[in-house]
Structure formats: structure tokens, C-alpha cells
Scaffold this motif. Structure first.
Motif, PDB file in Angstrom:
ATOM      1  N   ARG A   1      -9.432 -10.288  26.760  1.00  0.00           N
ATOM      2  CA  ARG A   1     -10.493 -10.516  27.746  1.00  0.00           C
ATOM      3  C   ARG A   1     -10.184  -9.766  29.045  1.00  0.00           C
TER       4      ARG A   1
ATOM      5  N   TYR B   1     -13.713 -17.911  24.296  1.00  0.00           N
ATOM      6  CA  TYR B   1     -14.672 -17.263  23.397  1.00  0.00           C
ATOM      7  C   TYR B   1     -15.341 -18.319  22.529  1.00  0.00           C
TER       8      TYR B   1
ATOM      9  N   VAL C   1      -8.945 -22.492  19.076  1.00  0.00           N
ATOM     10  CA  VAL C   1      -8.698 -21.167  19.659  1.00  0.00           C
ATOM     11  C   VAL C   1      -9.863 -20.773  20.564  1.00  0.00           C
TER      12      VAL C   1
ATOM     13  N   HIS D   1      -2.423 -16.156  18.842  1.00  0.00           N
ATOM     14  CA  HIS D   1      -3.828 -15.746  18.777  1.00  0.00           C
ATOM     15  C   HIS D   1      -4.550 -16.058  20.086  1.00  0.00           C
ATOM     16  N   VAL D   2      -4.224 -17.188  20.675  1.00  0.00           N
ATOM     17  CA  VAL D   2      -4.839 -17.551  21.961  1.00  0.00           C
ATOM     18  C   VAL D   2      -4.411 -16.563  23.042  1.00  0.00           C
ATOM     19  N   HIS D   3      -3.109 -16.261  23.095  1.00  0.00           N
ATOM     20  CA  HIS D   3      -2.619 -15.322  24.099  1.00  0.00           C
ATOM     21  C   HIS D   3      -3.234 -13.937  23.894  1.00  0.00           C
TER      22      HIS D   3
ATOM     23  N   LEU E   1      -6.149 -13.220  22.607  1.00  0.00           N
ATOM     24  CA  LEU E   1      -7.549 -13.239  23.036  1.00  0.00           C
ATOM     25  C   LEU E   1      -7.665 -13.255  24.561  1.00  0.00           C
ATOM     26  N   ARG E   2      -6.799 -14.000  25.214  1.00  0.00           N
ATOM     27  CA  ARG E   2      -6.802 -13.997  26.681  1.00  0.00           C
ATOM     28  C   ARG E   2      -6.449 -12.606  27.211  1.00  0.00           C
TER      29      ARG E   2
ATOM     30  N   VAL F   1     -14.400 -15.414  18.008  1.00  0.00           N
ATOM     31  CA  VAL F   1     -13.014 -15.421  17.529  1.00  0.00           C
ATOM     32  C   VAL F   1     -12.940 -14.778  16.150  1.00  0.00           C
TER      33      VAL F   1
ATOM     34  N   ALA G   1      -0.782 -12.801  29.917  1.00  0.00           N
ATOM     35  CA  ALA G   1      -0.981 -13.222  28.528  1.00  0.00           C
ATOM     36  C   ALA G   1      -0.178 -12.348  27.575  1.00  0.00           C
TER      37      ALA G   1
ATOM     38  N   GLU H   1      -9.547 -22.702  23.860  1.00  0.00           N
ATOM     39  CA  GLU H   1      -8.428 -22.248  24.690  1.00  0.00           C
ATOM     40  C   GLU H   1      -8.643 -20.844  25.257  1.00  0.00           C
ATOM     41  N   SER H   2      -9.377 -20.016  24.528  1.00  0.00           N
ATOM     42  CA  SER H   2      -9.523 -18.611  24.941  1.00  0.00           C
ATOM     43  C   SER H   2     -10.787 -18.336  25.732  1.00  0.00           C
TER      44      SER H   2
END
Length: 256
Positions: free
Chosen positions: A59, A20, A14, A51-53, A55-56, A25, A237, A17-18
Motif C-alpha cells: 500500500r 484491503y 488479513v 502477508h499482512v506486512h 500488504l501494508r 487480498v 512494514a 489488518e491490511s
């Protein structure tokens, strides 16, 4: 890059991908920015693409609207309807567009002041261009009490106060107020804005004030452009979270 959906994601996955760190995370999960991760029998966290989406999206939202507002918007997007999430993001776009319009008006006002300094005279005011304090506050998106405070601090001055103590602002005062509003929105404190305004008022030597104000306004416009792009990325995202399979056509289904 789209995260794999065939297997659970580790914290390191994660993070990669993000953009961070792994600790970030975990911290953002603790703050409720992203949904709680599932826990395996051994206690390790198990994440999913959502979770990745998230976090994106966070951001981009944090860059566009600040971290506090980003947390609120993301929480609403994760729990509310598609319509509510779209409306919330649209409201941020509207605020950024309004701020950009005001910065552009301030830059136009600055050029008018520069032109007056070059010509050595101001054109006569048109009575139709005179604004009351309520009208000027509305045009700038501030409170009337803010204009009164700026007046007390020497940043803005009405061109006339009637016998009933009603303030009236002519074109020159309105131009000055637009510049002050843009400088304050850019984060400049009262002393710094007062110095710029004082330079602008010294028409024979206004070049320094005009240059300083122009640089600040240009940075303001660049910042608003960057925040708008960040918001666009956040929107993409968020769309993967709230409506990943919604057809954008006119008959698109709505999430309850």
C-alpha cells in the motif's frame, strides 16, 4: 495493530489488518504481490503475519512509486537480501527528494519571474550563469531531446543559438525551464503548460500565470510529501518482513 501470530489468519483477518477488502487480498495474491497462502484440507486459504506486512508495504509503495514499481520492489524485498531491499527503498527516497528539490527550485524561479514583472526589468545576465543544453538537461534530470521537444512546442526557448547551432540558456530561460519541468512532472499536458508559460511571458499580465503555476507547484510539493510519508510506512512494514529481529546497531547481522 500487530496481527496475532498464534493462529493462522483467514482472508477476512488479513483484509481487516491490511485495510484491503477480502477480494483485493485474493487479487493481490494472484498477482504475486504477496506470497501464496497455504491451503487447508478443505481448500480455505491460511495466511500468516508476513502477508499482512507485505500488504501494508505494498500500500505504501504503491502510493509512493506507483503499483507497477511497488510490485517489483516488493518482489525483490521478499526474495533478495536485506542490503538489496534497503538499497531499492533508498533509491525511491532519493528520487522523491530530487523531485522535491526540483519543485522548490521551480517555485523559486516562479518568484523571480514575479519579481521581474513587478520591477519591470530583468537584471543583466551573468555569463557564468549561461548553460548549454547538456548542462540544463542534467540540472533538470531530463534528456536533451526533451528540451528540444519543449522548444518545438514553445515551452522553453534558448536565449541564444550560436553559429554552430549550439543552444545557450541564460538565467531567465533556465528559470522558465525549471517551471516547465515541474509542471510536466506534475502530470500537466503540453497545452496546459503552454498556457501557463504564455501567461508568465506576458509580464504586465503575469499574475494569472504566476498564480496558476504557484498552485500547481504547491500541490506538487504536497503530493511529494504524502508519497514520502507513504514510503516511510512501507519501509516499516518491509522491515518486519526482511529483518524482523535485526538489531539496528553497528554489528547488526546481514541476511544472506
Amino acid at each position: 495493530m500487530t496481527p496475532e501470530v498464534s493462529r493462522p489468519l483467514r482472508t477476512a483477518d488479513v483484509a481487516r489488518e491490511s485495510g484491503y477488502s477480502a477480494q483485493q487480498v485474493r487479487d493481490l495474491e494472484r498477482l504475486g504481490v504477496i506470497p501464496p497462502a497455504a491451503r487447508a484440507a478443505n481448500g480455505y486459504r491460511s495466511y500468516a503475519p508476513v502477508h499482512v506486512h507485505a500488504l501494508r508495504a505494498y500500500r505504501g509503495l504503491a502510493s509512493a512509486a506507483g503499483p507497477v514499481e511497488a510490485r517489483r520492489l516488493l518482489a525483490e524485498a521478499l526474495t533478495g537480501s536485506v542490503a538489496d531491499a534497503a538499497a531499492a527503498i533508498g533509491a525511491v527516497h532519493v528520487r522523491l527528494a530530487r523531485d522535491r528539490d526540483e519543485a522548490l527550485r521551480a517555485r523559486s524561479a516562479l518568484r523571480a519571474i514575479q519579481s521581474e514583472a513587478t520591477d519591470g526589468e530583468r537584471p543583466p545576465a551573468d555569463p557564468a550563469d549561461v548553460l548549454t543544453i547538456t548542462q540544463l538537461a542534467s540540472a533538470l534530470g531530463v534528456r536533451t531531446s526533451t528540451l528540444r521537444f519543449w522548444e518545438q512546442e514553445g515551452l522553453v526557448a534558448p536565449e541564444r543559438v550560436t553559429s554552430l547551432r549550439a543552444r545557450q540558456y541564460g538565467p531567465a530561460a533556465v528559470r522558465e525551464a525549471r517551471i516547465v519541468a515541474a509542471l510536466r512532472a506534475s502530470g500537466y499536458g503540453v497545452p496546459a503548460v503552454r498556457d501557463v508559460v504564455a501567461s508568465l511571458r506576458r509580464l504586465p499580465g503575469a499574475d494569472e500565470g504566476v498564480a496558476r503555476a504557484g498552485q500547481i507547484l504547491d500541490r506538487r510539493l504536497d503530493d511529494l510529501a504524502a508519497r514520502t510519508v507513504a514510503l516511510l510506512r512501507a519501509g516499516a512494514a518491509l522491515a518486519e518482513i526482511i529483518a524482523p529481529e535485526v538489531d539496528p546497531g553497528p554489528s547488526s547481522p546481514q541476511r544472506a
